[in-house]
Write an enzyme that holds these catalytic residues in place. Structure first.
Site, mmCIF file in Angstrom:
data_model
loop_
_atom_site.group_PDB
_atom_site.id
_atom_site.type_symbol
_atom_site.label_atom_id
_atom_site.label_comp_id
_atom_site.label_asym_id
_atom_site.label_seq_id
_atom_site.Cartn_x
_atom_site.Cartn_y
_atom_site.Cartn_z
ATOM 1 N N ARG A 257 0.762 -1.181 0.058
ATOM 2 C CA ARG A 257 -0.082 -0.139 -0.012
ATOM 3 C C ARG A 257 0.712 1.152 0.060
ATOM 4 O O ARG A 257 1.954 1.362 0.557
ATOM 5 C CB ARG A 257 -0.931 0.133 1.104
ATOM 6 C CG ARG A 257 -1.852 -1.225 1.232
ATOM 7 C CD ARG A 257 -3.065 -1.094 2.308
ATOM 8 N NE ARG A 257 -3.632 -2.317 2.346
ATOM 9 C CZ ARG A 257 -4.501 -2.758 3.062
ATOM 10 N NH1 ARG A 257 -4.714 -1.752 4.393
ATOM 11 N NH2 ARG A 257 -5.152 -3.694 2.859
ATOM 12 N N ARG A 272 1.852 1.384 10.316
ATOM 13 C CA ARG A 272 1.445 1.997 8.998
ATOM 14 C C ARG A 272 2.633 2.062 7.828
ATOM 15 O O ARG A 272 3.236 2.753 7.865
ATOM 16 C CB ARG A 272 0.669 3.347 8.762
ATOM 17 C CG ARG A 272 -0.174 3.675 7.374
ATOM 18 C CD ARG A 272 -0.701 5.109 7.855
ATOM 19 N NE ARG A 272 -1.826 5.171 8.761
ATOM 20 C CZ ARG A 272 -3.024 4.943 8.713
ATOM 21 N NH1 ARG A 272 -3.437 4.595 7.416
ATOM 22 N NH2 ARG A 272 -3.854 5.095 9.651
ATOM 23 N N GLU A 344 -7.028 -0.298 14.463
ATOM 24 C CA GLU A 344 -7.635 -1.316 13.851
ATOM 25 C C GLU A 344 -6.651 -2.690 13.517
ATOM 26 O O GLU A 344 -5.442 -2.301 12.843
ATOM 27 C CB GLU A 344 -8.176 -0.730 12.349
ATOM 28 C CG GLU A 344 -8.788 -1.702 11.696
ATOM 29 C CD GLU A 344 -8.903 -1.282 9.980
ATOM 30 O OE1 GLU A 344 -8.689 -2.223 9.198
ATOM 31 O OE2 GLU A 344 -8.905 -0.342 9.812
ATOM 32 N N SER A 347 -10.738 -6.163 9.664
ATOM 33 C CA SER A 347 -12.031 -5.588 8.988
ATOM 34 C C SER A 347 -12.517 -6.685 8.273
ATOM 35 O O SER A 347 -11.974 -7.623 7.588
ATOM 36 C CB SER A 347 -11.499 -4.509 8.100
ATOM 37 O OG SER A 347 -12.475 -4.155 7.374
ATOM 38 N N ARG A 384 0.504 -6.295 11.455
ATOM 39 C CA ARG A 384 0.304 -5.089 12.401
ATOM 40 C C ARG A 384 -0.106 -5.751 13.773
ATOM 41 O O ARG A 384 -0.025 -5.005 14.816
ATOM 42 C CB ARG A 384 -0.970 -4.453 11.901
ATOM 43 C CG ARG A 384 -1.070 -3.388 12.703
ATOM 44 C CD ARG A 384 -2.365 -2.347 12.519
ATOM 45 N NE ARG A 384 -2.173 -1.524 11.241
ATOM 46 C CZ ARG A 384 -3.119 -0.544 10.924
ATOM 47 N NH1 ARG A 384 -4.181 -0.537 11.301
ATOM 48 N NH2 ARG A 384 -2.519 0.391 9.925
#
Length: 418
Positions: A257, A272, A344, A347, A384
């Protein structure tokens, strides 16, 4: 893409979905107009082709005296048919563009609003009472588990090395996720991380957030940000068999990403980053089973969180933060002691038939006719998670307690020590 028949019958419901997302209702009216124009163009072209066929039959049966006039009429009609077909092709293109612009219809019950309008469904586990907790990077450096400095030297900012017990911890975590997925009937998959534009676009990732995706222009390929993309494309242009229930896959992949819109957010450590690994659940099921399947995916995510013994909360993501493909999304956020906030970790999204219509994935319904399937996805573990495991299980002496369920996947280690 949304179901055009649903749109024609329930335009106000689609408008309400757009309002809940904070997006323009005019897109709905543009799609309705494009749909009407295309249907009119098809009807016109079909009628003219029918007339052309009738004239052609008359030419064949005509006498010598009648034939010249009929041939002239046939030629004129052929030109009219060609123009009508060009008009239909243009209407098809306008309809597709308008169709792709409208996101999935939000499921009833999803909160309206944007990123900050989520609803907390539940909080699970006790938040650890730590005095002056270290953050995951400080812990990881003491353990020889994370090397950001050399990651930056090799790949640039937001790249890293997992070293020693850090690498072992990630492999243990992802292997535990795969083991759980297999236990519940998922087929494990190691998926491609490069996909064609039609697959990336088919999953809905080339819309508003396309700038977050890495593209290899020379090859016209995209690097995936989740194995959801490859798993959605796995059955593209197929009619699949759902007579024995949902098809479930667990994809292990490296993910990429660009983090184009993060603007300096979470730059310390591995929260991140540009590259990470993930095990992703992906389900194909019938539309009437999609809601229940979504809750099952959430339950499996929570089972994994329980295994690593970290406090977390479940949120119902607001409509404006769903992305174009999802009709409903639940996130699980773990407690982050060093920042005194939730982060987070997982998801899970119900994309109903939005992706399957783009990718032409169907099953045979009760009538025997092909029908679109529902696609759903959910995170089972990612790099993460290491952040939360290190921070929540840190000990005063600098060591980290290994959750009991994870120990068999770490060679029986119960503690990670400097």
């Amino acid at each position: 893409m949304i179901d055009l028949r649903f749109l024609r019958d329930n335009p106000d419901a689609v408008r309400a979905s757009q309002r809940a997302r904070g997006e323009s209702e005019s897109l709905v009216d543009e799609l309705l107009a494009a749909d009407e124009r295309r249907r009119a163009a098809v009807a016109k072209a079909d009628a003219l082709r029918g007339e052309q066929k009738a004239v052609s039959n008359k030419v064949k049966a005509a006498s010598k005296d009648e034939r010249p006039a009929l041939v002239t009429a046939a030629r004129e009609l052929a030109a009219t048919v060609k123009a009508a077909e060009a008009e239909q092709a243009e209407a098809d293109a306008v309809l597709r563009e308008a169709h792709l612009a409208v996101p999935n219809v939000v499921e009833d019950g999803a909160p309206a609003g944007g990123e900050d309008d989520y609803v907390v469904i539940r909080e699970v586990g006790a938040i650890p009472q730590l005095e002056n907790p270290l953050d995951h990077l400080a812990i990881g450096e003491k353990l020889g588990a994370i090397d950001m400095e050399r990651g930056s030297k090799v790949g640039g900012s937001r790249f890293f090395f997992l070293t020693g017990v850090g690498a072992l911890l990630e492999l243990a975590l992802l292997n535990m996720a795969v083991a759980q997925a297999v236990e519940y009937g998922f087929t494990p998959m190691i998926t491609p991380t490069l996909v064609k534009p039609e697959i990336m676009g088919g999953t809905g990732f080339l819309g508003a957030h396309a700038d977050e995706i890495y593209r290899l222009e020379a090859d016209d390929l995209y690097l995936v940000g989740t194995s959801e993309v490859a798993l959605a494309g796995y059955h593209s242009d197929e009619i699949i068999d759902l007579s024995n229930g949902a098809k479930r896959y667990a994809g292990w992949s490296t993910c990429y990403r660009r983090e184009a819109g993060s603007y300096g957010k979470d730059t310390r450590g591995i929260i991140r980053v540009h590259q990470f690994d993930k095990v992703e659940m992906f389900s194909y099921t019938t539309l009437d089973q999609a809601h229940d399947e979504h809750l099952r995916l959430l339950a499996w995510e929570e089972e994994m969180l329980a295994k690593v013994e970290i406090p977390y909360r479940v949120i119902d993501v607001a409509a404006g933060d769903l992305g174009s493909s999802a009709a409903r999304k639940f996130d699980c956020e773990a407690w982050l002691p060093s920042q005194n906030r939730y982060l987070e970790l997982t998801s899970t999204s119900n994309c109903t038939d939005f992706q399957s219509r783009r990718l032409n994935i169907r099953h045979r319904g009760a009538s025997g006719r092909p029908e679109p399937v529902a696609t759903l996805n959910g995170t089972l573990a990612t790099t993460r998670w290491i952040v939360s495991i290190l921070e929540n299980h840190q000990q005063a002496d600098g060591s980290v307690k290994v959750p009991a369920a994870l120990r068999p996947f770490l060679g029986g280690r119960d503690v990670l020590a400097p």
